[in-house]
Design a protein around this motif. Structure first.
Motif, PDB file in Angstrom:
ATOM      1  N   CYS A  57       0.845  -1.196   0.000  1.00 17.17           N
ATOM      2  CA  CYS A  57       0.000   0.000   0.000  1.00 17.17           C
ATOM      3  C   CYS A  57       0.877   1.242   0.000  1.00 17.17           C
ATOM      4  O   CYS A  57       1.708   1.428   0.895  1.00 17.17           O
ATOM      5  CB  CYS A  57      -0.931   0.005   1.211  1.00 17.17           C
ATOM      6  N   ASN A  58       0.685   2.080  -1.013  1.00 22.14           N
ATOM      7  CA  ASN A  58       1.423   3.333  -1.170  1.00 22.14           C
ATOM      8  C   ASN A  58       0.455   4.489  -0.995  1.00 22.14           C
ATOM      9  O   ASN A  58      -0.321   4.810  -1.894  1.00 22.14           O
ATOM     10  CB  ASN A  58       2.082   3.366  -2.551  1.00 22.14           C
ATOM     11  N   TYR A  59       0.502   5.128   0.169  1.00 18.37           N
ATOM     12  CA  TYR A  59      -0.405   6.236   0.473  1.00 18.37           C
ATOM     13  C   TYR A  59      -0.173   7.430  -0.451  1.00 18.37           C
ATOM     14  O   TYR A  59      -1.113   8.141  -0.808  1.00 18.37           O
ATOM     15  CB  TYR A  59      -0.183   6.640   1.933  1.00 18.37           C
ATOM     16  N   SER A  60       1.055   7.636  -0.875  1.00 20.10           N
ATOM     17  CA  SER A  60       1.408   8.853  -1.603  1.00 20.10           C
ATOM     18  C   SER A  60       1.004   8.840  -3.065  1.00 20.10           C
ATOM     19  O   SER A  60       0.880   9.896  -3.689  1.00 20.10           O
ATOM     20  CB  SER A  60       2.913   9.110  -1.496  1.00 20.10           C
ATOM     21  N   GLY A  61       0.806   7.662  -3.638  1.00 21.23           N
ATOM     22  CA  GLY A  61       0.475   7.603  -5.064  1.00 21.23           C
ATOM     23  C   GLY A  61       0.494   6.174  -5.574  1.00 21.23           C
ATOM     24  O   GLY A  61       0.516   5.219  -4.805  1.00 21.23           O
ATOM     25  N   ASP A  80      -5.307  -2.169  -1.269  1.00 22.58           N
ATOM     26  CA  ASP A  80      -6.258  -1.609  -0.321  1.00 22.58           C
ATOM     27  C   ASP A  80      -6.846  -0.306  -0.855  1.00 22.58           C
ATOM     28  O   ASP A  80      -6.263   0.351  -1.723  1.00 22.58           O
ATOM     29  CB  ASP A  80      -5.536  -1.347   1.007  1.00 22.58           C
ATOM     30  N   TRP A  81      -7.983   0.110  -0.291  1.00 22.16           N
ATOM     31  CA  TRP A  81      -8.624   1.351  -0.713  1.00 22.16           C
ATOM     32  C   TRP A  81      -7.751   2.569  -0.457  1.00 22.16           C
ATOM     33  O   TRP A  81      -7.869   3.591  -1.138  1.00 22.16           O
ATOM     34  CB  TRP A  81      -9.969   1.530   0.000  1.00 22.16           C
ATOM     35  N   SER A  82      -6.819   2.491   0.522  1.00 18.90           N
ATOM     36  CA  SER A  82      -5.962   3.632   0.844  1.00 18.90           C
ATOM     37  C   SER A  82      -4.810   3.798  -0.129  1.00 18.90           C
ATOM     38  O   SER A  82      -4.087   4.795  -0.049  1.00 18.90           O
ATOM     39  CB  SER A  82      -5.417   3.498   2.267  1.00 18.90           C
ATOM     40  N   ASN A  83      -4.615   2.846  -1.029  1.00 16.22           N
ATOM     41  CA  ASN A  83      -3.544   2.986  -2.007  1.00 16.22           C
ATOM     42  C   ASN A  83      -3.795   4.217  -2.878  1.00 16.22           C
ATOM     43  O   ASN A  83      -4.910   4.436  -3.359  1.00 16.22           O
ATOM     44  CB  ASN A  83      -3.473   1.727  -2.884  1.00 16.22           C
ATOM     45  N   CYS A 384       6.723   1.962   2.107  1.00 15.15           N
ATOM     46  CA  CYS A 384       5.769   1.252   1.248  1.00 15.15           C
ATOM     47  C   CYS A 384       6.447   0.314   0.262  1.00 15.15           C
ATOM     48  O   CYS A 384       5.785  -0.420  -0.463  1.00 15.15           O
ATOM     49  CB  CYS A 384       4.874   2.247   0.502  1.00 15.15           C
ATOM     50  N   GLY A 385       7.781   0.313   0.232  1.00 18.48           N
ATOM     51  CA  GLY A 385       8.487  -0.569  -0.695  1.00 18.48           C
ATOM     52  C   GLY A 385       9.473  -1.487  -0.016  1.00 18.48           C
ATOM     53  O   GLY A 385      10.365  -2.040  -0.652  1.00 18.48           O
ATOM     54  N   ALA A 386       9.309  -1.687   1.298  1.00 13.20           N
ATOM     55  CA  ALA A 386      10.326  -2.395   2.076  1.00 13.20           C
ATOM     56  C   ALA A 386      10.200  -3.907   2.055  1.00 13.20           C
ATOM     57  O   ALA A 386      11.036  -4.595   2.615  1.00 13.20           O
ATOM     58  CB  ALA A 386      10.271  -1.912   3.527  1.00 13.20           C
TER      59      ALA A 386
END
Length: 441
Positions: A57-61, A80-83, A384-386
């Motif tokens: 999930c990437n909140y920023s974009g 997820d919807w927050s992506n 988000c990329g770990a």
């Protein structure tokens, strides 16, 4: 909803086996597909690279898979919807479903054989989902939603008549980074919700479906699950995560005074809970019928410790084990760290060997919900990329020649066409021996 910090901790730390059993028992009265024996209508694969799973999930974009190439290698992915929330919550009106479809398209462009799952909620009617907003905006469909009690209703709009709260709502406080749960047009101070557009007459909030209305079921199963634009009728979609639930305490993750504001009696709650369970089962049935799968139908497991090693494999090495009869998610044991420290898979050799020894036709190794990163959870420090991808996940071990067997006592071995895998539970030592390639011709 999944992006809630407490929900993430529940999924991470609640014992996987008990979660699997409790879900199956709870739904046993209504589920058309029992958890035990539920598998997707997909051709099985023993390609190790494709036998992997992740919920990033990437909140920023949107995920850029040139920047995060390892994330695009997983065979099953759920968004997820927050992506990409910082993008879609600034649209007028918001278009979360379209954003999810765009992310699915981006993933399949680099991994065409991957199975992509998307977020759905049949407890909460979220107006940032375009299909839901369309129904909220039409008074002819208000029978599908729960209303405020008469004394709290105001005017003729959806927002004035249909119950909603602002938990986990874009523009409102409560975000995992200490700010609003999604920032609309840079508004980070009260009045909350300013600039957030969920449609005319529809304040952004968590509305609720009324599952006592049986006509709702047809729309949920035929449109929300199987529609041609955002559902399984679109080749970009292979499954759904169905979030939240109803119980005798009311809807999950909703304001504590919601039942009082709706004027619901204990019998009302019982009737809604029963209706939701039937609709949940109907949605699962529709998903499988249309060639997809529901995340809640996965059983979950992980590598045993030394004390439980022998009993774990004695069960796993039978043709009646959950691994052989059900779809299973096998978790990597990972140590999460705040940026800039990396995440670490504690013992990839143990996890991969245990997975190969136990797996059936429909078993995937990898990650469940770890949170939404790149500016969101853990005060914005979650990466988000770990997600580490051990090199063992991209090795071809071949297809199994049978189940694992115990010989001598405490040592379990399974033969594949290209390898032999074993676990010595006496010393807790895994081993994978690759067979030499036979020259062609």
């Amino acid at each position: 909803m999944l992006s809630d910090i407490h929900a993430r901790k529940f999924i991470l730390f609640y014992p996987a086996f008990m979660y699997y059993v409790s879900v199956c028992l709870f739904f046993s009265t209504w589920m058309l597909h029992a958890c035990h024996g539920a598998v997707p209508n997909w051709t099985p694969t023993y390609d190790m690279a494709q036998s992997t799973v992740i919920m990033p999930c990437n909140y920023s974009g949107f995920y850029d898979f040139e920047s995060y190439p390892q994330l695009a290698k997983f065979g099953v992915v759920d968004f997820d919807w927050s992506n990409a929330k910082l993008l879609w919550d600034n649209e007028s009106p918001m278009a979360c479903e379209s954003a999810l479809m765009k992310q699915a398209q981006m993933y399949k462009a680099v991994n065409p054989s991957a199975k992509v799952f998307l977020y759905r909620n049949i407890v909460k009617a979220l107006p940032w989902f375009e299909e839901v907003r369309e129904k909220l905006a039409d008074p002819n469909y208000w029978g599908w939603f729960l209303h405020y009690k008469p004394s709290l209703r105001n005017g003729t709009s959806a927002g004035g008549n249909l119950y909603h709260d602002e938990e986990q709502t874009p523009g409102w406080p409560g975000g995992g980074n200490g700010g609003p749960d999604g920032v609309c047009h840079n508004n980070t101070q009260p009045p909350w919700g300013r600039g957030c557009d969920c449609g005319q007459g529809i304040p952004c909030g968590e509305y609720l479906f009324d599952h006592r209305n049986e006509s709702l079921r047809t729309w949920l199963t035929e449109q929300y699950m199987a529609g041609s634009k955002f559902g399984l009728g679109n080749p970009l979609v292979d499954g759904f995560y169905l979030d939240d639930d109803w119980s005798e305490n009311g809807p999950s993750e909703e304001d504590r005074d919601c039942l009082e504001k709706m004027g619901l009696s204990k019998q009302d709650v019982a009737d809604i809970t029963a209706g939701w369970a039937k609709n949940f089962a109907a949605c699962q049935d529709a998903i499988v019928k249309h060639g997809g799968f529901n995340w809640q139908l996965f059983g979950t497991s992980k590598s045993p410790n030394k004390q439980k090693c022998r009993s774990f494999f004695q069960d796993a090495c039978t043709n009646t084990s959950n691994f052989q009869t059900s779809a299973m998610h096998f978790e990597l044991d990972v140590q999460i760290a705040k940026q800039p420290a990396p995440w670490i898979v504690k013992d990839a050799s143990v996890d991969v060997a245990s997975f190969l020894l136990a797996r059936g036709d429909y078993t995937w190794l990898g990650y469940g919900w770890m949170g939404c990163g790149c500016g969101w959870e853990d005060d914005g420090t979650l990466d988000c990329g770990a997600y580490p991808r051990p090199k063992q996940l991209d090795v071809d071990y071949g297809t199994p020649l049978g189940l694992c067997e115990e010989a001598p006592t405490g040592v379990f071995t399974r033969h594949f066409t290209m390898s032999t895998v074993s676990m010595d539970c006496n010393t807790f030592t895994p081993s994978i021996h690759m067979h030499p390639l036979t020259p062609s011709g």
